[in-house]
Design an enzyme around this catalytic site. Structure first.
Site, PDB file in Angstrom:
ATOM      1  N   THR A   1       0.835  -1.184   0.000  1.00  0.00           N
ATOM      2  CA  THR A   1       0.000   0.000   0.000  1.00  0.00           C
ATOM      3  C   THR A   1       0.873   1.238   0.000  1.00  0.00           C
ATOM      4  O   THR A   1       2.039   1.188   0.363  1.00  0.00           O
ATOM      5  CB  THR A   1      -0.863   0.000   1.292  1.00  0.00           C
ATOM      6  OG1 THR A   1      -1.581  -1.218   1.376  1.00  0.00           O
ATOM      7  CG2 THR A   1      -1.844   1.153   1.327  1.00  0.00           C
TER       8      THR A   1
ATOM      9  N   GLY B   1       1.251  -1.438   5.069  1.00  0.00           N
ATOM     10  CA  GLY B   1       1.692  -2.485   5.961  1.00  0.00           C
ATOM     11  C   GLY B   1       0.671  -3.513   6.373  1.00  0.00           C
ATOM     12  O   GLY B   1       0.888  -4.230   7.342  1.00  0.00           O
ATOM     13  N   GLY B   2      -0.469  -3.606   5.674  1.00  0.00           N
ATOM     14  CA  GLY B   2      -1.415  -4.675   5.940  1.00  0.00           C
ATOM     15  C   GLY B   2      -1.801  -4.762   7.401  1.00  0.00           C
ATOM     16  O   GLY B   2      -2.376  -3.843   7.988  1.00  0.00           O
TER      17      GLY B   2
END
Length: 528
Positions: free
Chosen positions: A343, A424-425
Site C-alpha cells: 500500500t 503495511g497490511g
C-alpha cells in the site's frame, strides 16, 4: 535527526519523493489538496509500482474547513462470475490463488475514487485532469529510477511472480530484477494515463481501455468481464468515528479495517497511560490491538453482509467491556489469522484548510502480477483475500473483500486537524496507534512520532511469522520487560519495511502546516 516540514501555504507527504513533488507542484499552482492528491496518486502508481497502481483500490477521507469529514470508498467488487463454485470447478476448493488471472477477480476501483474526489472541487476552478496526470505520464514515458525498495521487493517476490503473464516484460530486465537506479520505462502505461487525462476517467471503465482489459482478463482465466467494469461506481460514505481524550477520531468504513484502528486507540485511551515509550505504553497498545483484531477477524467484511453495523463496536459500553479484558502486566496468547498487504498512504493540506488522507493499494506486492502489455496496467489481487468457505468474507458476485486499507484523520481538542496513515497490511492499525499516541496523546514531535522504533504484532508484507516484532532500536530493558510479560518477541532491523511506511500532516488553528515522512520509505514531506 529528521524534523517536521513547516509552512503556511501547503503541505504534502508521500512515501516517494517524486509523488510528494507532484502534489506540491499542484498546490503551488493554486490547486486544491484533492487535486494535488490525484496528481500524486497517478505519479506514485508509476514510480512505486511494487506498492500500488491504477489497477488497485483507493480510499479517501476529506476534511474541508468548517465541515464534517467525508469518506470515499473506491473498493472494487467481485466479478459477477466469481463464486466459490466457479473456483471449485477450476480446481480451487479451499483458497483463491494469490497470483495470475484467477487472483484478479475484483474491479480496480481507485480511479472511480479519484473521480468522486474531484467532484468535491468547484468545477469552475478545477484543473484539467490531463494536467494532473501529466507528471505520471512523463515519468512513465521518460523512465523512473528504480528505488532500492522496489529492487529488493522484486528479488524477494520473484519466485511467486515468475511466469505470470506480462510481469517479466514490464518489471524485469532480461529476465532478472532491476538494480537500484535502473531506468525503467512504462510506455504502455504512459499511453493509458494520457488517454485517461484526455478522455476522462470513464474511459477506463466504459471505453476502449475497459474493453481491452476485459478481453485480456478473460483470456487469462479471470472471472472479470466488461460489464463488471461498466457497472462499477465508488461510494461516498460517512466515516466511522469515536471520541477519545485527545479529540474525535475518524477512519474508513468496512470492508476496511478502519474499525480496528479506532478501537485500538479508544481501548488504549481507557487505560489511562501517562508516559510515552515505556512498558505501559507499548504493552497497552499491543494488548488493545489483540482485542480489536479478535473483533475484526470475526466480524468485518462487506458491510452489506455483516452481522451488525461496525459502529456498534464503538459504543462506549462495548469499549469499556473490551478494555476491562486487557491485562496490564501479562500478554494475551496470540495465534490468529493475519492479513497481508502492500500500500501507499499520502496526506495533503491546501491554503483553504482542506485536509486529505488517502490510501491506494494493489494488496500484495505487484498485486496479482498479471499485467496487460497493451495498457501497462497490472491488476490487484485483493479478491484473493475472500474466503471460499462460510463467514463474513465469503466470496459472492458483487461483494467487496475485506481490506487492510484505512486512511486516518483526527480533530484534536485544541482544533488541530491531523491526517496520518501507513502501508503495511496487518501493521496499519498498529503503526497508526504508535504515531497518534506519540504525537497527540504524549505531545511528541510529529517527525519523531514516525521515526521512533515501531513494532508489529503478527504477519504482514514479506513475512511469515506471527510473533511480536520489535525494531532493534528499542531500549533493551523494554524488550526484556515485554518478553517477561509473555510476548513472543522477535527482533527486526532498526528501520524495517515490516514496520510500514508512515506519514502525517497537521493543520494548526494558526494556519501552520506540518508534514512528516518515514525514513523507512523513499518519501518526502514538504511544506512551504
Amino acid at each position: 535527526m529528521l524534523y517536521s516540514a513547516l509552512g503556511y501555504k501547503g503541505a504534502f507527504t508521500a512515501p516517494h519523493r517524486v509523488a510528494a513533488l507532484a502534489g506540491r507542484d499542484v498546490l503551488e499552482a493554486g490547486g486544491t489538496a484533492i487535486e494535488a492528491m490525484v496528481a500524486a496518486a497517478a505519479t506514485i502508481a508509476v514510480v512505486y509500482p511494487h506498492m500500488n497502481g491504477i489497477g488497485g483500490d483507493g480510499f479517501w477521507l476529506i476534511k474541508k474547513k468548517g465541515q464534517a469529514p467525508i469518506g470515499i470508498s473506491a473498493c472494487g467488487r467481485a466479478a459477477r462470475l466469481a463464486t466459490p463454485e466457479w473456483y471449485r470447478e477450476r480446481g480451487h476448493a479451499d483458497t483463491i490463488p494469490a497470483r495470475g488471472g484467477l487472483a484478479a477477480l475484483t474491479v480496480p476501483g481507485t480511479l472511480r475514487g479519484w473521480e468522486m474526489a474531484l467532484d468535491q472541487v468547484d468545477q469552475a476552478r478545477r484543473m484539467p485532469l490531463s494536467k494532473l496526470v501529466s507528471p505520471a505520464f512523463n515519468y512513465a514515458r521518460d523512465g523512473i529510477a528504480v528505488t532500492g525498495n522496489q529492487a529488493a521487493c522484486t528479488r524477494d517476490k520473484l519466485s511467486t511472480l515468475s511466469g505470470v503473464p506480462g510481469f517479466e516484460e514490464t518489471f524485469l530486465v532480461d529476465g532478472r530484477p532491476p538494480e537500484q537506479g535502473h531506468r525503467m520505462r512504462q510506455l504502455a502505461l504512459g499511453e493509458t494515463l494520457e488517454t485517461i487525462g484526455r478522455d476522462g476517467i470513464d474511459s477506463f471503465y466504459t471505453g476502449d481501455i475497459a474493453k481491452t482489459h476485459a478481453a485480456f482478463l478473460e483470456a487469462q482465466g479471470s472471472p472479470l468481464r466488461f460489464e463488471d467494469f461498466q457497472d462499477f461506481k465508488a461510494d461516498r460514505v460517512e466515516p466511522l468515528a469515536v471520541s477519545v481524550s485527545d479529540g474525535e477520531l475518524y477512519n474508513m468504513t468496512p470492508p476496511t479495517q478502519g474499525l480496528s484502528s479506532l478501537m485500538i486507540l479508544a481501548l488504549f485511551d481507557r487505560l489511562g497511560v501517562s508516559q510515552a515509550e515505556g512498558f505501559e505504553h507499548i504493552h497497552g497498545l499491543i494488548e488493545a490491538t489483540k482485542q480489536a483484531f479478535i473483533i475484526r477477524n470475526a466480524e468485518l467484511g462487506d458491510p452489506d453482509t455483516m452481522r451488525k453495523p461496525a459502529s456498534d463496536w464503538l459504543q462506549p459500553e462495548v469499549l469499556d467491556q473490551l478494555a476491562s479484558r486487557i491485562d496490564r502486566k501479562t500478554a494475551l496468547f496470540w495465534p490468529h489469522e493475519s492479513k497481508e498487504g502492500d500500500t501507499i498512504w499520502m496526506g495533503a493540506i491546501d491554503s483553504e484548510g482542506t485536509v486529505v488522507s488517502f490510501i491506494q493499494s494493489v494488496f500484495w506486492e505487484f498485486g496479482s502480477g498479471l499485467t496487460c502489455l497493451d495498457t501497462g496496467v497490472f491488476f490487484q489481487n485483493r479478491g484473493a483475500g475472500f474466503s471460499l468457505g462460510e463467514g463474513p468474507n465469503q466470496l459472492a458476485p458483487g461483494k467487496r473483500p475485506f481490506h487492510t486499507l484505512n486512511p486516518a484523520l483526527a480533530e484534536l481538542t485544541d482544533g488541530r486537524v491531523f491526517a496520518y496513515g501507513t502501508m503495511g497490511g496487518e501493521g496499519q492499525p498498529q503503526t497508526q496507534a504508535a504515531v497518534f499516541t506519540r504525537y497527540a496523546s504524549f505531545g511528541g514531535d510529529l517527525q519523531q512520532a514516525i521515526t521512533l522504533p515501531r513494532w508489529l504484532l503478527g504477519k504482514t508484507w514479506g513475512d511469515a511469522t506471527t510473533s511480536l516484532k520489535l525494531e532493534a532500536r528499542f531500549d533493551p530493558r523494554l524488550v526484556e520487560a515485554l518478553k517477561a510479560a509473555g510476548h513472543e518477541v522477535e527482533m527486526i532491523p532498526e528501520f524495517s519495511d515490516l514496520a510500514g511506511h508512515a506519514g502525517a500532516v497537521v493543520l494548526h488553528t494558526s494556519g501552520l502546516m506540518e508534514a512528516a515522512s518515514d525514513p523507512r520509505s523513499d518519501g518526502a514531506a514538504l511544506s512551504y
